[in-house]
Each structure stands twice: as C-alpha cells, then as structure tokens.
Design an enzyme around this catalytic site. Sequence first.
Site, PDB file in Angstrom:
ATOM      1  N   ARG A 169      61.296  58.081  45.225  1.00 24.88           N
ATOM      2  CA  ARG A 169      62.066  59.316  45.114  1.00 24.88           C
ATOM      3  C   ARG A 169      62.870  59.309  43.825  1.00 24.88           C
ATOM      4  O   ARG A 169      63.722  58.442  43.603  1.00 24.88           O
ATOM      5  CB  ARG A 169      62.984  59.476  46.324  1.00 24.88           C
ATOM      6  CG  ARG A 169      62.209  59.637  47.635  1.00 24.88           C
ATOM      7  CD  ARG A 169      63.130  59.647  48.840  1.00 24.88           C
ATOM      8  NE  ARG A 169      62.374  59.727  50.082  1.00 24.88           N
ATOM      9  CZ  ARG A 169      62.872  59.434  51.280  1.00 24.88           C
ATOM     10  NH1 ARG A 169      64.130  59.027  51.386  1.00 24.88           N
ATOM     11  NH2 ARG A 169      62.120  59.533  52.356  1.00 24.88           N
ATOM     12  N   HIS A 280      59.326  65.455  57.698  1.00 24.94           N
ATOM     13  CA  HIS A 280      60.396  64.526  57.329  1.00 24.94           C
ATOM     14  C   HIS A 280      61.381  65.165  56.350  1.00 24.94           C
ATOM     15  O   HIS A 280      61.854  64.523  55.400  1.00 24.94           O
ATOM     16  CB  HIS A 280      59.805  63.244  56.727  1.00 24.94           C
ATOM     17  CG  HIS A 280      60.615  62.015  57.029  1.00 24.94           C
ATOM     18  ND1 HIS A 280      60.315  61.169  58.061  1.00 24.94           N
ATOM     19  CD2 HIS A 280      61.715  61.489  56.433  1.00 24.94           C
ATOM     20  CE1 HIS A 280      61.189  60.167  58.087  1.00 24.94           C
ATOM     21  NE2 HIS A 280      62.049  60.341  57.114  1.00 24.94           N
TER      22      HIS A 280
END
Length: 381
Positions: A169, A280
């Site tokens: 990320r 998610h």
Amino acid sequence: MPDYARRYPSIADMKAKASKRIPDFAWQYLIGGIGPEDNVARNEADLRRTQLMPRYLSATGTPDIATRLFGQELSAPFGVAPMGLNGLIWPGAEPIIASAAKAHGIVYALSTHATRSIETMKPLAGAHGWFQLYPPNDPAMETDMISRARKAGYAVLVVTVDIPAVTRRDRDIRNGLSVPPQIGVKTVSDAALRPAWLLRLARFGIPHFENLEPYAPKGLSITGLGEFLGSVLSGHITLERLKRIRDQWPGKLVVKGVLDPEEASAYLGAGADGIIVSNHGGRQLDAAPTAAQQLPAIRAKLGPDALIMADGGIRSGLDIARMLALGADYVFLGRPFIYAASIGDAGPSHLISVLKEELSGTMAQIGCGKVADLNRFLHRP
C-alpha cells in the site's frame, strides 16, 4: 452527551473533525486503499447510484428497523465491522466502540489485528460480540486462537478469506506505518500537531497486536514482528482449510470477503452459516468489484433464505437501506466508527443513533415498514 446532534449531524461532519484530531500517519492509513485507490471511491459511488422507489400510497406507520441474526434480536440491521490498528489510529477506540454497540444492541466484530485482546473485549461487546479470524497457516496457532475465542464466549466466528498475500500500500510505505509505531521525524511531527491524540496515548499506552504477539518469537524488532505476522497470516483459504476451521468451531461460522456467486455457494456448502460480501474496504485489490455490484447476483445464486451480509462504502442510514435493498440481510461499517470515536467517548453512540434515525427516516419516506421488505423498493431503471 455534548451537543453532537448539532455539531455532527452526519458521518461527513464526523470525518471532517477526525481529520483534525488523528495524526496524519494514522489518518492516511485509515482513509487509504491500495494503488490508485479507485476501489475505495467506487465502494461509495456504486451505493450512491443505487435508487429506491418511494410508494406514497403505503399505509405503513413507524418503520421497524429491528432484525434477528442467529436467533438474537438486534435493534438495527447494521453493526461494527472488524478493523485493525484502532488503538493506534485513536487510542482507546476499541473499548468505547464496543461498549456503544453493546448498549445499542448491535453486532461488534473484533479483529485479529485489534490492539485489545480477544479476552478483554468480549465483556465489553456483550452477547453480540463476534470474533474475526485471519486464519494463520500455522495449525497450532490457528487451533489456539479458535480455542481462545470459544473460551472467551464468542458465539460467532468470522473467517476472513480476502487477504491471501501481504499487500503493498503506497500510503503506508510513504508513512512508515507500523504497530508499535516507528518513532521518526514524521511520526513525532504528526503527533505533536494532535495534542488530544497524545493525551490519549499517554492514558492508554503504546498499542500492540495483543492477539498475535503471544505467538511471535521473543525479542523481535518492529520490522521483524511485521515480517513474522506477514508470514503466518498469508495463503489462500481453501475449502479444506475452511472445513478444518468448521470442525474446530462449535458456534456459528461466517465467511467474510466473498465477491463471487459461485464461491459464495461453495462456502455455504462447506459449512458456513452465512457470508459477508466485501472487498475489504477497497484495501486489497483495486480492480475488485464492489459489494453493491455483486449483491444482486449473489442473492440470486443463494436464494432468499441464505444469510448474506455486506460492507463497503456505507456512509449513512440511506446507504444502509440501499445495501439491504440490493440483497443484504445485515450490513457493517468500519471507518465511520473511528471517525466517531475521535470526536469524543460518546461519539460511537451518537453515530449509531444518527444511523438509526436516517434509516428509519428513509424507510418512512419510501413507505417500507420492515427491514425485510426493503428489497421490494429497489428501483431498477
């Protein structure tokens, strides 16, 4: 309670305040997704595109927003999604959110990645407390965590299947986020600008992965602990692994992270009692479809009697109604509860009240008297 009703009438207002109270390194983790983060935006956009058809000839009185899950009466068809790192984003968030959920009679799902333990949180969450398991690839660790949840009194185990690999990320890389937090120039400068956060950190202490640290080798550095957790919490949850968990768990079992109708059917066939349709929060695969997109097909595949829940992008009571109309029986919210916790200890309770009022008002406007009837009001242009 402070004058939350006037100051924070919506989740957007709570989010705006939260952005000024949570340090930037934690804020970026909370709001971020993965890659370009298109999926985070699509979760909300797809819900906003969902229309409901009002029927003004209805003789419906005050809507009933209560519902039942696994034989338990719940005051509303929404609950708290499992979220990791809460104690870092807003120190002490987990207890006040769980306590609010308990007081209001809604589900609170505790994450494996929580900064409070399975055992500590169950009394705070009460009868509607669920435990969400990231199945470790170490069978002994898996067995022990399931046993701990059972002994603590959880009746529902939520098995998350949508993190087969460690993600990369961009926001977290830039911010160097970890638990415990790495002390660097950015961390210190971010925290210094948020005195309320610092005071709570002093009160509640440095957060830790309380559910996972007992299994890690002693003496690991912060980096080493992160690498250990990444190594044991990875791998696809095959039907064989799910059946192994099913055999060990005596209570209700829910599979979270389902997007494909065929897989939804397979999970129920393997012994799951229900599913949570979810991507998610847009944090795992930026190209994944949204729950709002997939719910109708999954409901059509599983039929009217299957227990189907969902999360992703819900930012109002109207969005709750939309998700229920699309085919969900129950829905979960994550990020908004952290926004609410940061405005004050009564914030999570205020948020629940706002969502109940918005949902009830939406149902009254369209002429829907019961949550179970919302699918009849879905407008299909």
